[in-house]
Design an enzyme around this catalytic site. Structure first.
Site, mmCIF file in Angstrom:
data_model
loop_
_atom_site.group_PDB
_atom_site.id
_atom_site.type_symbol
_atom_site.label_atom_id
_atom_site.label_comp_id
_atom_site.label_asym_id
_atom_site.label_seq_id
_atom_site.Cartn_x
_atom_site.Cartn_y
_atom_site.Cartn_z
ATOM 1 N N ASP A 82 2.045 3.018 1.614
ATOM 2 C CA ASP A 82 3.466 3.289 1.409
ATOM 3 C C ASP A 82 3.654 4.796 1.366
ATOM 4 O OD1 ASP A 82 6.177 1.979 0.242
ATOM 5 O OD2 ASP A 82 5.767 3.877 -0.774
ATOM 6 N N GLU A 98 9.364 1.707 4.359
ATOM 7 C CA GLU A 98 8.366 2.759 4.501
ATOM 8 C C GLU A 98 6.965 2.242 4.241
ATOM 9 O OE1 GLU A 98 9.806 3.113 0.191
ATOM 10 O OE2 GLU A 98 10.582 2.461 2.123
#
Length: 521
Positions: free
Chosen positions: A378, A422
């Site tokens: 992430d 993301e």
């Protein structure tokens, strides 16, 4: 007894098209190979003919050189014997002058005969009695005989006759006194024009060449002649530098050092003499008829192949109409499949493709009791990135990070996918704990080293946090638990300061050896 009738299977449009193309290609290839073989055979025949022709010319040039030098040397031997036995008294000089003049008159190849004393003076010559010069001691042939006691015949480089102004080739012998000391030199001069005229009668083309040179490369005669004939040396040419050191005679295809024309040469060291004879015909002259034949053959071949293609094109078009419809349908299906499995922004695999792949690889690892790894990562502080730079720059950041992830995942069986937002995921089949850690650290480091500016991050650059799970002999359909464990490790990395890797090695789905890296600042 009943007879069975077999109906041949019907070829598909694609197979029929391929068969047609294959047949035409086979016919054309056969024609091309047959023509190429015939053309090559013709080329080799012309080359062989040229080699025979230049070899004959070289043998003739060699024989002419041998005969000329032998004739001159026989005369010089006789003069040396007379001088050493009878001396050079005034009466003897007159008799020798008449004899030398008669020898020159009888021999077309000899321009003049001379006798020098130990100081280089012309004592006797074949031109006129009493003619002398006191500076011939500077000639290379005179210096050689003065400084060397050997009695062999010497052939020198071209000199300009001080008597006639003609270019001549000096052939000389030493005269010894009764005590063996140097007493003078006898000299015969062969005009360069003598060899030039002989070469002109030989059968070579307008760009062909015949030459005679000393072993050191100094030219003695050449057709066509050169203005700088006296100062031209061929030692750096390929015949002298490459071929003669390997063999005293042979064939060479090379460019001339003098005029740059490529020729087929035959060369020979003149037997018993420090000389080289060579002759060459230009490659253009040899192969000009062959090129005309080659162009004609290629033209006919092209027409035949074109006719075959034209005759088959109508049938091919009919087949292509069926293939086009089939191809367009398949292409549309492929494009839809790619679109359905690819993230439109990052061009990595999407979540749907990952879900299919993880199920397949998990099942294979379960059956084979092999290893499998999952990396969940992430982008750190990505919301702050969007808030600071805007969503357009945020999308650019996602694309750049995805590119770095894709570059780090290089094996054919590995899969990098956008998991959502993301978040990204990497599937590594047949990868153990150490291998998964290596890939995770490579991804983290490559993103860190990219120095993507992120002023809203305490680190000043875009970084990622990663959770790594490596499973050995996983249980069937337990991949959801593995993803949850990777997610737990990811958020553990977030809590530990981000820009780091949290990992765990599992046996089945039991924890084995957790692993943590420290945040890199």
């Amino acid at each position: 007894m009943k007879l069975r009738h077999f109906t041949p299977a019907r070829l598909s449009p694609s197979s029929l098209s391929k068969a047609l193309i294959g047949f035409i290609a086979l016919v054309c290839l056969s024609l091309i190979l047959a023509t190429a073989w015939q053309m090559n055979l013709s080329r080799l025949e012309r080359l062989a003919t040229a080699k025979v022709a230049v070899s004959n010319v070289v043998r003739a040039a060699e024989q002419q050189a041998q005969d000329t030098v032998r004739q001159a040397d026989n005369t010089l031997r006789d003069l040396v014997e007379r001088v050493e036995h009878d001396g050079l008294a005034i009466g003897e000089r007159d008799r020798l002058a008449k004899l030398m003049a008669q020898d020159v008159a009888d021999m077309e190849s000899i321009q003049g005969l001379f006798i020098y004393d130990a100081q280089g003076n012309w004592i006797v010559n074949s031109f006129s009695q009493g003619l002398q010069s006191n500076d011939n001691s500077d000639r290379p042939y005179f210096i050689y005989h003065r400084d060397h006691s050997d009695r062999s015949v010497q052939i020198g480089s071209i000199v300009k006759s001080r008597l006639t102004g003609d270019m001549v080739i000096p052939i000389s012998r030493r005269i010894d006194g009764p005590d063996g000391s140097f007493a003078g030199v006898v000299l015969a001069t062969v005009p360069v024009a003598y060899f030039q005229n002989f070469f002109e009668r030989m059968d070579v083309d307008d760009q062909g060449v015949i030459f005679l040179a000393l072993n050191n490369g100094d030219l003695l005669a050449r057709r066509p002649t050169l203005t700088a004939l006296m100062t031209t040396n061929l030692a750096k040419g390929e015949i002298f530098s490459r071929y003669l050191p390997q063999s005293d005679s042979g064939i060479a295809v090379t460019k001339s050092l003098v005029d740059g024309v490529e020729r087929i040469y035959a060369y020979r060291r003149v037997a018993g003499l420090p000389m080289v004879a060579a002759a060459g015909v230009s490659s253009h002259h040899v192969f000009a008829p062959w090129w005309a034949y080659a162009y004609r053959s290629v033209g006919i071949l092209a027409l035949i192949c074109l006719a075959l293609i034209v005759l088959s094109v109508l049938l091919y078009k009919q087949i292509q109409q069926l293939i086009t419809a089939e191809s367009e349908l398949q292409s549309a299906q492929n494009e839809l499949e790619i679109i359905a499995q690819t993230d439109s922004l990052t061009h990595l695999a999407n979540r749907r493709r990952f879900d299919v792949a993880v199920q397949q690889e998990w099942g294979r690892a379960s059956r084979n009791r092999s290893t499998l790894a999952i990396i969940l990562l992430d982008i750190d502080w990505f919301k702050q990135y969007n808030d600071h730079y805007g969503h357009v720059r945020g999308d650019d950041c996602l694309v750049e990070v995805a590119s770095l992830i894709g570059a780090a995942v290089q094996r054919a069986g590995d899969l990098a996918a956008r998991y959502g937002g993301e978040e990204f995921v990497i599937l590594l089949p047949e990868t153990d704990f150490a291998g998964a850690l290596s890939v995770a650290e490579k991804v983290r480091q490559s993103i860190f080293d990219a120095r993507i500016a992120h002023s809203a991050s305490p680190l000043g650059n875009v970084t990622v946090s990663l959770g790594v799970v490596a499973i050995t002999a996983p249980k069937q359909d337990a991949y959801t638990a593995a993803l949850k464990e990777a997610d737990r490790l990811l958020y553990r990395a977030k809590k530990r300061g981000r820009n780091c890797v949290e990992a765990n090695e599992l046996l089945g789905m039991q924890a084995s050896s957790p692993y943590t890296t420290s945040p890199v600042i």
